[in-house]
Design a protein around this motif. Structure first.
Motif, PDB file in Angstrom:
ATOM      1  N   GLY A  60       0.801  -1.216   0.000  1.00  0.00           N
ATOM      2  CA  GLY A  60       0.000   0.000   0.000  1.00  0.00           C
ATOM      3  C   GLY A  60       0.831   1.261   0.000  1.00  0.00           C
ATOM      4  N   ARG A  61       0.203   2.336   0.434  1.00  0.00           N
ATOM      5  CA  ARG A  61       0.776   3.672   0.389  1.00  0.00           C
ATOM      6  C   ARG A  61       2.140   3.763   1.052  1.00  0.00           C
ATOM      7  NH1 ARG A  61       2.647   7.565  -0.514  1.00  0.00           N
ATOM      8  NH2 ARG A  61       1.974   9.733  -0.408  1.00  0.00           N
ATOM      9  N   GLU A  62       2.360   2.981   2.094  1.00  0.00           N
ATOM     10  CA  GLU A  62       3.601   3.033   2.867  1.00  0.00           C
ATOM     11  C   GLU A  62       4.773   2.452   2.087  1.00  0.00           C
ATOM     12  OE1 GLU A  62       0.828   1.718   3.703  1.00  0.00           O
ATOM     13  OE2 GLU A  62       0.047   2.800   5.415  1.00  0.00           O
ATOM     14  N   ALA A  63       4.487   1.738   1.006  1.00  0.00           N
ATOM     15  CA  ALA A  63       5.564   1.079   0.261  1.00  0.00           C
ATOM     16  C   ALA A  63       6.495   2.072  -0.422  1.00  0.00           C
ATOM     17  CB  ALA A  63       4.979   0.118  -0.774  1.00  0.00           C
ATOM     18  N   SER A  64       6.037   3.330  -0.555  1.00  0.00           N
ATOM     19  CA  SER A  64       6.914   4.322  -1.176  1.00  0.00           C
ATOM     20  C   SER A  64       7.631   5.180  -0.131  1.00  0.00           C
ATOM     21  CB  SER A  64       6.114   5.215  -2.142  1.00  0.00           C
ATOM     22  OG  SER A  64       5.098   5.909  -1.455  1.00  0.00           O
ATOM     23  N   PHE A  65       7.296   5.043   1.144  1.00  0.00           N
ATOM     24  CA  PHE A  65       7.908   5.866   2.201  1.00  0.00           C
ATOM     25  C   PHE A  65       9.437   5.758   2.241  1.00  0.00           C
ATOM     26  CE2 PHE A  65       4.193   6.482   5.421  1.00  0.00           C
ATOM     27  CZ  PHE A  65       3.410   6.988   4.415  1.00  0.00           C
ATOM     28  N   PRO A  66      10.015   4.543   2.091  1.00  0.00           N
ATOM     29  CA  PRO A  66      11.472   4.450   2.216  1.00  0.00           C
ATOM     30  C   PRO A  66      12.229   5.261   1.165  1.00  0.00           C
ATOM     31  CG  PRO A  66      10.496   2.282   2.475  1.00  0.00           C
ATOM     32  CD  PRO A  66       9.409   3.203   1.980  1.00  0.00           C
ATOM     33  N   PRO A  72       8.092   6.720  -5.873  1.00  0.00           N
ATOM     34  CA  PRO A  72       7.881   5.739  -6.938  1.00  0.00           C
ATOM     35  C   PRO A  72       6.483   5.132  -6.823  1.00  0.00           C
ATOM     36  CG  PRO A  72       9.306   4.827  -5.233  1.00  0.00           C
ATOM     37  CD  PRO A  72       9.133   6.295  -4.929  1.00  0.00           C
ATOM     38  N   PRO A  73       5.849   4.857  -7.954  1.00  0.00           N
ATOM     39  CA  PRO A  73       4.489   4.289  -7.933  1.00  0.00           C
ATOM     40  C   PRO A  73       4.530   2.802  -7.609  1.00  0.00           C
ATOM     41  CG  PRO A  73       5.204   4.533 -10.195  1.00  0.00           C
ATOM     42  CD  PRO A  73       6.320   5.081  -9.334  1.00  0.00           C
ATOM     43  N   THR A  74       4.755   2.483  -6.346  1.00  0.00           N
ATOM     44  CA  THR A  74       4.816   1.078  -5.922  1.00  0.00           C
ATOM     45  C   THR A  74       3.850   0.835  -4.779  1.00  0.00           C
ATOM     46  OG1 THR A  74       6.243  -0.693  -5.139  1.00  0.00           O
ATOM     47  CG2 THR A  74       6.681   1.493  -4.242  1.00  0.00           C
ATOM     48  N   ASP A  75       3.329  -0.378  -4.713  1.00  0.00           N
ATOM     49  CA  ASP A  75       2.465  -0.754  -3.593  1.00  0.00           C
ATOM     50  C   ASP A  75       3.041  -1.937  -2.816  1.00  0.00           C
ATOM     51  OD1 ASP A  75       2.065  -2.809  -5.342  1.00  0.00           O
ATOM     52  OD2 ASP A  75      -0.037  -2.421  -5.692  1.00  0.00           O
ATOM     53  N   CYS A  76       4.288  -2.303  -3.116  1.00  0.00           N
ATOM     54  CA  CYS A  76       4.965  -3.395  -2.406  1.00  0.00           C
ATOM     55  C   CYS A  76       6.433  -3.047  -2.238  1.00  0.00           C
ATOM     56  CB  CYS A  76       4.894  -4.706  -3.206  1.00  0.00           C
ATOM     57  SG  CYS A  76       3.332  -5.571  -3.106  1.00  0.00           S
TER      58      CYS A  76
ATOM     59  N   PHE B  56       3.401  -5.316 -15.311  1.00  0.00           N
ATOM     60  CA  PHE B  56       3.050  -5.332 -13.888  1.00  0.00           C
ATOM     61  C   PHE B  56       2.314  -4.047 -13.581  1.00  0.00           C
ATOM     62  CE2 PHE B  56       6.488  -2.600 -12.314  1.00  0.00           C
ATOM     63  CZ  PHE B  56       7.517  -2.803 -13.244  1.00  0.00           C
ATOM     64  N   PHE B  57       1.374  -4.156 -12.655  1.00  0.00           N
ATOM     65  CA  PHE B  57       0.546  -2.993 -12.338  1.00  0.00           C
ATOM     66  C   PHE B  57       0.556  -2.730 -10.843  1.00  0.00           C
ATOM     67  CE2 PHE B  57      -3.356  -4.970 -10.603  1.00  0.00           C
ATOM     68  CZ  PHE B  57      -3.256  -6.271 -11.069  1.00  0.00           C
ATOM     69  N   VAL B  58       0.321  -1.455 -10.526  1.00  0.00           N
ATOM     70  CA  VAL B  58       0.277  -1.028  -9.138  1.00  0.00           C
ATOM     71  C   VAL B  58      -1.180  -0.797  -8.748  1.00  0.00           C
ATOM     72  CG1 VAL B  58       0.573   1.414  -9.704  1.00  0.00           C
ATOM     73  CG2 VAL B  58       1.284   0.608  -7.467  1.00  0.00           C
ATOM     74  N   ARG B  59      -1.498  -1.096  -7.494  1.00  0.00           N
ATOM     75  CA  ARG B  59      -2.860  -0.923  -7.005  1.00  0.00           C
ATOM     76  C   ARG B  59      -2.914   0.180  -5.952  1.00  0.00           C
ATOM     77  NH1 ARG B  59      -3.763  -6.980  -5.167  1.00  0.00           N
ATOM     78  NH2 ARG B  59      -1.625  -6.584  -4.491  1.00  0.00           N
ATOM     79  N   GLY B  60      -4.091   0.717  -5.746  1.00  0.00           N
ATOM     80  CA  GLY B  60      -4.308   1.661  -4.656  1.00  0.00           C
ATOM     81  C   GLY B  60      -3.931   3.081  -5.014  1.00  0.00           C
ATOM     82  N   ARG B  61      -3.694   3.848  -3.988  1.00  0.00           N
ATOM     83  CA  ARG B  61      -3.458   5.290  -4.102  1.00  0.00           C
ATOM     84  C   ARG B  61      -2.350   5.640  -5.091  1.00  0.00           C
ATOM     85  NH1 ARG B  61      -3.482   9.638  -4.859  1.00  0.00           N
ATOM     86  NH2 ARG B  61      -3.472  11.495  -3.563  1.00  0.00           N
TER      87      ARG B  61
END
Lengths: 88, 88, 88, 88, 88
Positions: A60-66, A72-76, B56-61
């Motif tokens: 989720g949203r926290e995956a880009s915090f680091p 970066p548009p990442t959710d993992c 690959f795709f990103v989900r959420g915010r």
């Protein structure tokens, strides 16, 4: 977060500009008995994890915090390499 | 992020104004052996992906990040075209 | 986003003040062969969708974007009415 | 939030800097009959929960709220220790 | 949002300070035929729902919106009491 094993890497020449230069890991989520559970995910890496290692990743949203101030548009994202876990 | 195959497109005349002019892709999530897993999703595209390609795709915010300062109401966006993946 | 069929409406006299005056749709998520998949959800509507129509809806934080500057407490919103989808 | 039992802890020397000094709990989500349901998750702890206790945890963006102004990259956090639940 | 039946309450003496004084409901998600579907969740309540009532709840970041300017660490909140639903 979710326990996982790093099972490989993804090569992608065409990707969002904010993913350029970032390693893409393939993770297999695992249960506490190390069996696979659920489908593999593509993740960024904030801790230098390598193939074969056990890690935990955030979704989720926290995956880009680091990567702040980059977003970066990442959710993992892998946020820890697991030494071991202790069960009751 | 999730591995997927682009399996088609969606045509929608009536849609939120912030989706106007944006291509809507149909994605089938896949496992690392390329088998389908889970239901298809409708996604925006940040990288020019075409039908039949692996992505690959990103989900959420984060799915709207590639379009900033626009903020289309999307929770799925293709952010990379996969050349290949390497398993351990 | 997720493909769905509008299967009904929900009547709720007591609801959060930011949901007042907003239509509540019941959506059945569907696969690309139009079969039902997963449980029904309650959604707001940004595009004037009616019962029986095929739509796609967005989940999560983005579901309130179409109503800005209002921020109704919703995690599901119809953002497009589907004319058709084309499969490879 | 989700009911869970604290079943162990995770030891991780290498982790994101914003996770340093924070305890990592292993949680097994449970149903109201206390049976296990779904896979275990790794969570931070905002309430001093211990192994063997029943708790509830929050997922997603809110999981970092208890640590503000710090923003650890977590999507799971224990926010309550359960004394009991009462069913109708 | 998700349809659910309020099946009970949770008692938790030790909880995050921003949850103090807030009622914790146990919700069983239901399908449109009122059968149970998926595991029970712990939710806050923005509308005064009681045990035995049918409600719908919002998940994720929006679950704390009804309590602004407070931001309780919750990912589930009841935002409506259902009078009835009408199916096509």
């Amino acid at each position: 977060m979710v326990l996982a094993r790093v099972i490989g890497t993804v090569v992608a020449t065409m990707k969002d500009v904010n993913l350029h230069g970032r390693k893409l890991l393939l993770l297999q989520p695992i249960a506490t008995d190390r069996s696979a559970t659920g489908r593999a995910v593509v993740a960024l890496d904030a801790v230098g994890a390598g193939v074969g290692e056990h890690v935990f990743f955030v979704r989720g949203r926290e995956a880009s915090f680091p990567f702040l101030p980059d977003e970066p548009p990442t959710d993992c994202c892998v946020v820890g390499i697991v030494d071991r876990w202790d069960l009751e």
